[in-house]
Scaffold this motif. Structure first.
Motif, mmCIF file in Angstrom:
data_model
loop_
_atom_site.group_PDB
_atom_site.id
_atom_site.type_symbol
_atom_site.label_atom_id
_atom_site.label_comp_id
_atom_site.label_asym_id
_atom_site.label_seq_id
_atom_site.Cartn_x
_atom_site.Cartn_y
_atom_site.Cartn_z
ATOM 1 N N LYS A 145 0.595 -1.102 -0.093
ATOM 2 C CA LYS A 145 0.156 -0.137 0.020
ATOM 3 C C LYS A 145 0.598 1.273 -0.089
ATOM 4 C CE LYS A 145 -3.980 2.088 2.632
ATOM 5 N NZ LYS A 145 -3.283 3.231 3.151
ATOM 6 N N ALA A 146 1.790 1.390 1.146
ATOM 7 C CA ALA A 146 3.085 2.409 0.940
ATOM 8 C C ALA A 146 3.385 2.818 -0.313
ATOM 9 C CB ALA A 146 3.697 2.253 1.893
ATOM 10 N N LEU A 147 4.366 1.321 -0.990
ATOM 11 C CA LEU A 147 4.509 1.231 -1.729
ATOM 12 C C LEU A 147 3.679 2.703 -3.278
ATOM 13 C CD1 LEU A 147 7.311 0.844 -4.013
ATOM 14 C CD2 LEU A 147 6.425 -1.104 -4.199
ATOM 15 N N THR A 169 13.393 -0.666 3.920
ATOM 16 C CA THR A 169 13.977 -0.255 2.881
ATOM 17 C C THR A 169 13.798 -1.546 1.306
ATOM 18 O OG1 THR A 169 15.891 -0.785 4.185
ATOM 19 C CG2 THR A 169 16.974 -1.056 2.501
ATOM 20 N N GLU A 170 13.207 -2.159 2.160
ATOM 21 C CA GLU A 170 12.942 -3.216 0.569
ATOM 22 C C GLU A 170 12.000 -1.831 0.282
ATOM 23 O OE1 GLU A 170 13.488 -5.420 -0.723
ATOM 24 O OE2 GLU A 170 12.237 -5.732 -2.148
ATOM 25 N N ILE A 171 10.981 -0.736 0.225
ATOM 26 C CA ILE A 171 10.574 -0.325 0.080
ATOM 27 C C ILE A 171 10.940 0.872 -0.908
ATOM 28 C CG2 ILE A 171 8.418 1.990 0.260
ATOM 29 C CD1 ILE A 171 7.348 0.134 2.751
ATOM 30 N N TYR A 172 12.591 1.168 -0.530
ATOM 31 C CA TYR A 172 12.717 2.383 -0.956
ATOM 32 C C TYR A 172 13.951 1.608 -1.708
ATOM 33 C CZ TYR A 172 14.026 4.272 4.009
ATOM 34 O OH TYR A 172 13.715 4.731 4.870
ATOM 35 N N ASP A 199 25.365 -2.696 0.440
ATOM 36 C CA ASP A 199 25.164 -4.489 0.369
ATOM 37 C C ASP A 199 23.557 -4.566 -0.409
ATOM 38 O OD1 ASP A 199 27.804 -4.926 0.769
ATOM 39 O OD2 ASP A 199 27.567 -6.137 2.557
ATOM 40 N N ARG A 200 23.132 -4.365 0.466
ATOM 41 C CA ARG A 200 21.164 -4.460 -0.467
ATOM 42 C C ARG A 200 21.359 -3.451 -1.978
ATOM 43 N NH1 ARG A 200 17.068 -4.804 3.736
ATOM 44 N NH2 ARG A 200 15.127 -4.986 1.916
ATOM 45 N N PHE A 201 21.971 -2.686 -1.621
ATOM 46 C CA PHE A 201 21.468 -1.435 -2.698
ATOM 47 C C PHE A 201 22.362 -2.514 -3.912
ATOM 48 C CE2 PHE A 201 18.799 1.580 -2.740
ATOM 49 C CZ PHE A 201 18.697 2.141 -1.509
ATOM 50 N N ARG A 202 23.584 -2.607 -3.584
ATOM 51 C CA ARG A 202 24.211 -3.327 -4.480
ATOM 52 C C ARG A 202 23.951 -4.464 -5.347
ATOM 53 N NH1 ARG A 202 29.782 -4.092 -3.563
ATOM 54 N NH2 ARG A 202 29.805 -4.547 -5.884
ATOM 55 N N GLN A 315 3.434 -3.816 10.982
ATOM 56 C CA GLN A 315 3.869 -4.651 11.440
ATOM 57 C C GLN A 315 5.333 -5.056 10.587
ATOM 58 O OE1 GLN A 315 1.885 -6.565 12.787
ATOM 59 N NE2 GLN A 315 0.210 -4.798 13.048
ATOM 60 N N ARG A 316 6.110 -6.229 11.444
ATOM 61 C CA ARG A 316 7.145 -6.477 11.617
ATOM 62 C C ARG A 316 7.235 -7.642 9.894
ATOM 63 N NH1 ARG A 316 11.453 -7.301 15.778
ATOM 64 N NH2 ARG A 316 12.192 -5.093 16.069
ATOM 65 N N VAL A 317 8.019 -7.600 8.896
ATOM 66 C CA VAL A 317 7.482 -8.190 7.530
ATOM 67 C C VAL A 317 7.117 -9.893 8.596
ATOM 68 C CG1 VAL A 317 9.023 -6.835 6.170
ATOM 69 C CG2 VAL A 317 10.146 -8.430 7.686
ATOM 70 N N GLU A 318 7.493 -10.634 7.885
ATOM 71 C CA GLU A 318 7.164 -12.325 8.657
ATOM 72 C C GLU A 318 6.366 -12.424 9.313
ATOM 73 O OE1 GLU A 318 10.240 -14.558 7.799
ATOM 74 O OE2 GLU A 318 10.825 -13.206 5.951
ATOM 75 N N GLN A 319 5.260 -11.526 10.000
ATOM 76 C CA GLN A 319 4.605 -11.177 11.172
ATOM 77 C C GLN A 319 5.534 -11.625 12.859
ATOM 78 O OE1 GLN A 319 1.761 -14.711 9.951
ATOM 79 N NE2 GLN A 319 0.337 -13.226 8.838
ATOM 80 N N ARG A 320 6.982 -10.982 12.326
ATOM 81 C CA ARG A 320 7.552 -11.022 13.735
ATOM 82 C C ARG A 320 6.791 -10.572 14.637
ATOM 83 N NH1 ARG A 320 12.301 -11.192 9.321
ATOM 84 N NH2 ARG A 320 12.559 -13.008 9.004
#
Ligand SMILES: [Zn+2]
Ligand SMILES: [Zn+2]
Length: 677
Positions: A145-147, A169-172, A199-202, A315-320
């Protein structure tokens, strides 16, 4: 004889020095070539200097008189403008808004080698490891939704308020992927936090990402800068100065951890990279995302008022689950050493036996903040600053954390010659030593400014944590932010009280943010996390909000206080610091400064303090600053507080004007100050 009227082209040239632009004449043969953004070589004082064309005036009529005083530029160094137009506008905005100069802003914005005609380092900038290929991640409904909202907007500012571990970060990354041929700037608050995010961006954008920061060598900076300028990269990721990345086709700016104080530069050009980024997004009519788990009070307020689009991830990802937070009352708890309760040690041992990792934070580096003579009470102070020296055990020195000078303590007290010298209080070196003695089998590592001075040292610590070579990572706030270690299941604060009662209207906000961020490091993997906060003040209201992960409750409480005291976001502040070589001169001079200030601007009636500051402003002070002396300068300050930023800047100018003729006083202006000490 009548004046001979000539029509000669004039240009305004900006140099990377603390000044506004200078006017030069353009020789006829260069008139066709000259454009804003080009570099030119021009005579300056007795030599020559490279500057940037910022303004043209093609039809200036000048007299012979004037011609003599103006010099001509010598040559044009580029065929095409080197500095994009929008970046020039941003540089001028920063210089003007922060009451500095466009020249100083230019100096901060563009690598110095660009003005020295340097070419940059040969070859590409290499990284000493390869980023793992990106995993395909499914977005949560909230992330989706945010994205969608970000993607569907053409321009505008968003506050992305997502709890720790909610996948900001995934949304960014996805928002950048949706930009088409446009480019993005990603700002992060500290170099020490960038290892994992780079690292994640690369992994997603490969060599289309440059890591742009002040820690690069001059050659590397020029190379990165030119790559951005030439459209060879998609993403510039970096700390403050990356806001000036010379993209020509920018589509998005992201400010991660937007609440962080380190976005403000404290020396030289006192600008906020966050606010400069907001200004740039307006200049370029593009989108900007301010991301945080604990937004600054100002940003959340603006989101509530509709000035920022509000996107929430609850919510945290994977319902943590969010980690459980426990406050340990150190006035009652059984203690095994100065720093550790029996309870915390049990937790750490159990966590180790289950094969998990822990983080332990104390926001004070060194071994102990005081070295005290128990006979006469003498403590060592910095000779140059009114600051107690911190003892560092590794170097056996007493260090000043303000001016970086140090001295060797003597065996006997300098005052009474007594020899009963004691270490008072805690620093990270001491909590490391104590833990090592209490639980020798633990594999410990300390991360603070002292252990991360060498290039790549923070990167190695992060890698050792990821590879599980470290069981317990101890450190200052550096360990609390941004990292994503899936096996960390315990995060602890040794002595929360360090942060609780600082004399600053933002201290509660900072404390809440810091503890919430630290809590956010725990339980990011498959096992849920727990947080332990040791304190001698367990009743402090901040802990209730930290315990319940209740940002909005905290905000509500804090915004009431801010309103009552007319502090930001209900007002704007400008701080003026006056400094003197000599204490008595300061006292004397500030008396006449006060008198002059009273004449130009009468402070508001103090009884009206709670009234909203619509058209008026008030002056608090001048008074001695909380830290009276830094680097041998005695400091006084005053705070201008009002609703209108422009009228505050005008008042600050009047104040400077009124003291122009007083010798031996240095006045320094800080617009939107973060630190009032
Ligand atoms: Zn003594
Ligand atoms: Zn000092």
């Amino acid at each position: 004889m009548p004046f001979l009227e000539l029509r000669v082209m004039q240009v305004n040239i900006l140099f990377p020095i603390n000044a506004e632009g200078f006017t030069y004449l353009v020789p006829g043969e260069l008139e066709e070539k000259i454009k804003p953004g080009l570099r030119v070589l021009a005579p300056f004082r007795s030599g020559k200097k490279v500057g940037i064309v910022v303004g043209l005036d093609k039809t200036t009529a000048i007299t012979q008189d004037k011609e003599i005083t103006l010099k001509s530029i010598e040559s044009v160094l580029d065929d095409e403008p080197l500095i994009p137009d929008n970046l020039l506008k941003l540089i001028q905005w920063v210089g003007q808004y922060y009451m500095s100069t466009s020249g100083l802003a230019l100096k901060n914005a563009v690598p110095s080698g660009i003005f020295e005609g340097k070419k940059g380092s040969k070859g590409r900038i290499t990284y000493d490891h390869e980023a793992a290929p990106a995993k395909k991640i499914n977005l949560t409904a909230e992330q989706q939704k945010a994205l969608s909202e970000i993607i569907s907007a053409v321009s505008g500012a968003f506050l992305l308020h997502g709890v720790t571990g909610s996948g900001k970060t995934e949304i960014y990354i996805r928002a950048i992927e949706e930009l088409g041929d446009k480019e993005a700037i990603v700002l992060v608050p500290e170099i020490a936090l960038t290892t994992q995010i780079v690292d994640r961006f690369r992994a997603r954008f490969q060599d289309k990402v440059v890591f742009f920061h002040s820690g690069l060598s001059p050659g590397e900076r020029i190379t990165s800068w030119r790559k951005i300028r030439n459209g060879e990269v998609k993403v510039a990721l970096g700390v403050r100065s990356a806001v000036f990345a010379p993209f020509k086709n920018l589509g998005l700016i992201i400010i991660d951890e937007e609440h962080e104080a380190s976005y403000k530069q404290f020396e030289g050009l006192k600008y906020s990279a966050r606010d400069a980024a907001l200004a740039r997004s307006k200049i370029e009519s593009i989108k900007i995302i301010l991301g945080s788990a604990t937004p600054s009070i100002e940003s959340f307020y603006h989101a509530k008022k509709g000035k920022l689009g509000y996107l929430e991830l609850t919510q945290r990802v994977e319902q943590r689950p969010m980690p459980r937070v426990e406050i340990i009352d150190m006035t009652r708890e059984e203690k095994e050493s100065l720093s550790y309760s029996r309870k915390l040690l049990d937790v750490l041992e159990k966590n180790l036996s289950e094969g998990h990792q822990s983080l332990i934070m104390l926001n004070r580096r060194g071994y102990s903040p005081f070295l005290m003579c128990t006979d006469c009470g003498y403590t060592y102070k910095c000779p140059a600053c009114s600051i107690t020296l911190t003892y560092h055990k590794d170097t056996k020195t007493l260090n000043c954390h303000y001016c970086n000078s140090f001295l060797k303590p003597q065996d006997a007290c300098p005052e009474c010659k007594g020899t009963k010298i004691k270490y008072i209080g805690l620093g990270t070196q001491r909590i490391e030593e104590e833990l090592h003695e209490l639980l020798p089998e633990l594999n410990l590592k300390r991360m603070d400014r002292d252990t991360t001075t060498k290039k790549l040292s923070h990167y190695r610590i992060v890698k050792d944590m990821e590879d599980k070579k470290i069981a317990v990572l101890l450190g200052t706030q550096m360990i609390a932010k941004g990292h994503d270690f899936p096996d960390v299941t315990v995060a602890a604060v040794v002595f929360a009280d360090v942060a609780l009662n600082l004399p600053d209207f933002r201290s509660s906000e900072r404390t809440f943010q810091l503890f919430t961020q630290l809590a956010g490091r725990a339980g990011r993997g498959d096992v849920s996390g727990a947080v332990y906060i040791q304190t001698y003040e367990p009743e402090h209201y901040v802990f209730d909000y930290v315990r319940n992960h209740d940002y909005k409750g905290f905000y509500q409480n804090e915004i009431e206080l801010r309103k009552e005291l007319s502090y930001p976001p209900f007002s704007k502040l400008i701080r003026v610091v006056f400094s003197f070589r000599n204490k008595e001169d300061g006292v004397r001079t500030m008396k006449s400064v006060s008198a002059r200030i009273k004449k130009i601007t009468r402070p508001r009636n103090p009884k009206l303090k709670t009234q909203n500051l619509k058209s008026d402003f008030e002056i608090l002070g001048p008074s001695p600053a909380s830290i009276e002396k830094i680097r041998n300068y005695w400091r006084w300050h005053l705070i201008l507080k009002g609703a209108n930023s422009k009228s505050l800047r005008l008042a600050a100018l009047k104040i400077l004007e009124s003291i122009k003729d007083i010798r031996d006083v240095k006045a320094d202006i800080d617009v939107d100050p973060i630190n009032l000490l």
